[in-house]
Write a protein that holds these residues in place. Sequence first.
Motif, short mmCIF file in Angstrom:
data_model
loop_
_atom_site.label_atom_id
_atom_site.label_comp_id
_atom_site.label_asym_id
_atom_site.label_seq_id
_atom_site.Cartn_x
_atom_site.Cartn_y
_atom_site.Cartn_z
N VAL A 84 0.84 -1.20 0.00
CA VAL A 84 0.00 0.00 0.00
C VAL A 84 0.87 1.25 0.00
CG1 VAL A 84 -1.76 1.28 1.28
CG2 VAL A 84 -1.88 -1.20 1.15
N GLY A 85 1.98 1.21 0.74
CA GLY A 85 2.89 2.37 0.75
C GLY A 85 3.43 2.68 -0.63
N ASP A 86 3.83 1.66 -1.40
CA ASP A 86 4.31 1.90 -2.76
C ASP A 86 3.20 2.44 -3.65
OD1 ASP A 86 6.84 1.08 -2.15
OD2 ASP A 86 6.62 -0.96 -2.94
N MET A 87 1.98 1.94 -3.45
CA MET A 87 0.85 2.43 -4.23
C MET A 87 0.58 3.91 -3.92
SD MET A 87 -1.33 1.32 -6.55
CE MET A 87 -1.50 -0.44 -6.35
N TYR A 88 0.71 4.28 -2.64
CA TYR A 88 0.53 5.68 -2.26
C TYR A 88 1.61 6.56 -2.89
CZ TYR A 88 -3.07 4.82 1.30
OH TYR A 88 -4.23 4.51 1.96
N LYS A 89 2.86 6.10 -2.85
CA LYS A 89 3.94 6.89 -3.44
C LYS A 89 3.75 7.05 -4.95
CE LYS A 89 7.33 5.22 -0.04
NZ LYS A 89 8.53 4.37 0.16
N GLY A 90 3.35 5.96 -5.60
CA GLY A 90 3.16 6.02 -7.04
C GLY A 90 2.02 6.94 -7.45
N ALA A 91 0.98 7.05 -6.62
CA ALA A 91 -0.19 7.86 -6.98
C ALA A 91 -0.02 9.33 -6.63
CB ALA A 91 -1.42 7.32 -6.27
N LEU A 92 1.01 9.69 -5.87
CA LEU A 92 1.13 11.05 -5.36
C LEU A 92 1.32 12.06 -6.49
CD1 LEU A 92 1.16 12.75 -2.81
CD2 LEU A 92 3.64 12.43 -2.70
N VAL A 93 2.25 11.81 -7.41
CA VAL A 93 2.52 12.77 -8.50
C VAL A 93 1.31 12.91 -9.43
CG1 VAL A 93 3.95 13.25 -10.52
CG2 VAL A 93 5.02 12.51 -8.38
N PRO A 94 0.68 11.81 -9.91
CA PRO A 94 -0.53 11.99 -10.71
C PRO A 94 -1.63 12.75 -9.98
CG PRO A 94 0.30 9.76 -10.97
CD PRO A 94 1.11 10.40 -9.88
N GLY A 95 -1.76 12.54 -8.66
CA GLY A 95 -2.76 13.28 -7.91
C GLY A 95 -2.49 14.78 -7.91
N LEU A 96 -1.22 15.16 -7.74
CA LEU A 96 -0.87 16.57 -7.77
C LEU A 96 -1.04 17.16 -9.18
CD1 LEU A 96 2.31 16.53 -5.49
CD2 LEU A 96 -0.03 17.20 -4.88
N LEU A 97 -0.77 16.34 -10.20
CA LEU A 97 -0.99 16.80 -11.57
C LEU A 97 -2.47 17.07 -11.83
CD1 LEU A 97 1.43 14.59 -13.72
CD2 LEU A 97 1.63 17.03 -13.18
N PHE A 98 -3.34 16.28 -11.21
CA PHE A 98 -4.77 16.53 -11.33
C PHE A 98 -5.12 17.91 -10.78
CE2 PHE A 98 -6.08 12.02 -12.07
CZ PHE A 98 -6.95 12.28 -13.11
N VAL A 99 -4.58 18.24 -9.61
CA VAL A 99 -4.85 19.54 -9.01
C VAL A 99 -4.39 20.66 -9.95
CG1 VAL A 99 -4.36 21.04 -7.04
CG2 VAL A 99 -4.64 18.58 -6.69
N ALA A 100 -3.19 20.50 -10.52
CA ALA A 100 -2.68 21.51 -11.45
C ALA A 100 -3.54 21.60 -12.71
CB ALA A 100 -1.22 21.18 -11.82
N ALA A 101 -3.99 20.46 -13.22
CA ALA A 101 -4.81 20.46 -14.44
C ALA A 101 -6.16 21.12 -14.19
CB ALA A 101 -4.99 19.03 -14.95
N TYR A 102 -6.78 20.83 -13.04
CA TYR A 102 -8.06 21.46 -12.73
C TYR A 102 -7.89 22.98 -12.59
CZ TYR A 102 -10.00 16.81 -11.68
OH TYR A 102 -10.44 15.51 -11.75
N ALA A 103 -6.82 23.39 -11.89
CA ALA A 103 -6.57 24.83 -11.75
C ALA A 103 -6.27 25.46 -13.11
CB ALA A 103 -5.40 25.06 -10.78
N GLY A 104 -5.56 24.73 -13.98
CA GLY A 104 -5.28 25.24 -15.32
C GLY A 104 -6.55 25.47 -16.11
N TYR A 105 -7.54 24.60 -15.95
CA TYR A 105 -8.82 24.78 -16.65
C TYR A 105 -9.50 26.07 -16.20
CZ TYR A 105 -13.77 24.11 -17.70
OH TYR A 105 -15.07 24.30 -18.12
N ILE A 106 -9.46 26.35 -14.90
CA ILE A 106 -10.06 27.59 -14.39
C ILE A 106 -9.32 28.81 -14.94
CG2 ILE A 106 -10.61 28.91 -12.33
CD1 ILE A 106 -12.35 26.43 -12.76
N ILE A 107 -8.00 28.71 -15.03
CA ILE A 107 -7.22 29.83 -15.60
C ILE A 107 -7.62 30.07 -17.05
CG2 ILE A 107 -4.90 30.55 -16.28
CD1 ILE A 107 -3.85 29.09 -13.80
N VAL A 108 -7.78 29.01 -17.82
CA VAL A 108 -8.20 29.15 -19.22
C VAL A 108 -9.57 29.80 -19.31
CG1 VAL A 108 -8.86 27.85 -21.28
CG2 VAL A 108 -6.78 27.23 -20.04
N MET A 109 -10.51 29.39 -18.46
CA MET A 109 -11.84 29.99 -18.48
C MET A 109 -11.79 31.45 -18.06
SD MET A 109 -13.64 27.67 -19.72
CE MET A 109 -15.14 28.65 -19.64
N ALA A 110 -10.90 31.80 -17.12
CA ALA A 110 -10.77 33.20 -16.71
C ALA A 110 -10.25 34.07 -17.85
CB ALA A 110 -9.83 33.30 -15.50
#
Length: 508
Positions: free
Chosen positions: A180-206
Motif C-alpha cells: 500500500v505504501g508503494d501504491m501511495y507513493k506512485g499515486a502522489l505525483v498523478p494526484g498533484l498533476l490533477f490539481v494543477a490540471a483542474y486549476a489550469g482549466y479555471i485559468i483558461v476559463m478566466a
Amino acid sequence: MFAFLAENLAPIMFLSLIVILLMGYPVAFALAFVGFLFGFVGIEMELLPASLFGAIPDRIFGQMSNETLLAIPFFTFMGLILERSGMAEDLLDTIGQLFGPVRGGLAFAVIFVGAILAATTGVVAASVISMGLISLPIMLRYGYDRRIAAGTIAASGTLAQIIPPSLVLIILADQLGRSVGDMYKGALVPGLLFVAAYAGYIIVMALLNPPSVPALPLEARTLRGWKLVRKAAISLIPPLALIFLVLGTIFIGVATPTEGGAMGATGALVLAALNRRLDLAMMRSALYATAKLSSFVIFILLGARVFSLTFYGVNGHVWVERLMTAIPGGEIGFLIVANLLVFFLAFFLDYFELAFIIIPLLAPVADSLGIDLIWFGVMLAINMQTSFMHPPFGFSLFYLRSVAPARAYRDRVTGETIQPITSGQIYMGALPYLAIQLAMVAIVIMFPGLVTHYKSNAIAVDPSTIELEVPMPGDAGANPFATDGAGAGQVPAVDFGSPTPDFGAPQD
C-alpha cells in the motif's frame, strides 16, 4: 451442446454476471450467486470435483485475517470525523479569502480544499457534499457560471479517489499483491498533476470567458492583512500536520498503512475536540457510517471470492489471459484495451466493484507482460475516477444534485433571487473535467516515470558485491517453498487475491 458448454463455461459465466448486475441486483450477492450456480453446474457436468466449495471457509478466513484491509475503517472513520468537525468550512472560507481578488478565486479555493480533504478524508462523498453545501451558494451568489461551479465541485471531490490515503488504492494494492505504501507513493505525483490540471482549466476559463469566473467583490473580502494570515495559519496547519502524521510516517517507513490510519483516526478525534465539535452524536454517526461502508466492502470481497473460486476452477483465468495476450500491439495494446474495458464498465459499476471483479482478471496478464503492477494499478485508479463523473450515472453528480438548489430561492445576504441548478448544467459542467481525467490516463501510459518514481527510494545494491550460493537438492537451507529437488531455487508466485484452487486431482 455439452461440449460447447464445457469449452465455454468461463465466458458464459462472466457474461451471466454482467447481465445479473445490469438487472440491478446487489453486487455482493450477484457474485456469490453466479459463483455457486456455475459451481454446481460444473460439478454436475463433472468438470469440477464435488469438494469444490470446501475451499470457501479457508478463503473467508484468509480475508478476515487480512490486516491490510484494517486501514479501510480507520481512514473512513478519520474522514467522517473531519467532515463533521467543520474543517472543510474553515478551509473554504480561509482559502476563498486568500484567492478572493483573483478571477476564479472561489474555484481555486474549491480545488485546493478538495485536494486537502482528499489527503485527510479519502472519502469522495464527504468532500463533494461538504463543498456543495458550503461553496456552491457562495459561487452562485457572486455570479459564477452554473456549469463551471457544479463541475468544479464534483471534480474536486473525486480527488479523494487518487490522492493518498485513498480507499481504492488500498483495495488495488491488496488485489495486486503489492505494498500500500508503494501504491501511495506512485499515486502522489498523478494526484498533484490533477490539481494543477483542474486549476489550469479555471485559468483558461478566466482568460476566455472572464464573467463566468468573477473575482470576489471587495465587500465580501472581510479578512485582510494580519487577520488573514492568522486565520490561514489556524485553518491550514492542523490538516497539514495530520497529512504528515498519516502519509509522512507511511512514506518514510515508520508506520504501516494500517498504523497510519489508526494515527489519523486518533488525530481526527483530537482536531474535532479542539474545535469543540466532538460529541456523542457525532461519534455514533461516524461509527455507524464506518461500519456500514466496511461491511459493504467485505461483503463484496467475500462474494468475489466465491465467484473467483469457480471462475478459476473452470480455467477462466486462462481464457482471460489468452484473450488479452492475443490483442495486437503487445503491452500498449493490452493497456489500451484494459483501460477501455474499465472505462466502459465504470458506467455501471463503482470503483469497489471494478477492483474486486476486473483487477484479479487483468493483473496476472499485466504481470506476464512485464508491466509494473504499481504503474498498472495507479493507471486503473485514475480510470476508475471517471466512474464518479460519467453522466448520467456518476456518483459525484448524484451527491452534488442532492445538495444543489432544485428551485429558485432568495439569497439571505444579497436578497437577490437565485435560480436553481438543473441536472443538465451539472452534467455539462462535468464533461471538461471528465476529459481531463481521460487525458491523465493517456499521460500516465506515455510517461510511466510519473508513477514508477516510487522505486527510487529502494536501497541501491552493487551486483558485483553479491555472492549467491545456490543450494543443491537435499541441502540444509534449500528453498523452503520447493516441494522437491526440482523446485529448489524457485520463488513463490505473486498472489493476486484469487489463486488457482487445488482440487486434489489424482497424480500419475
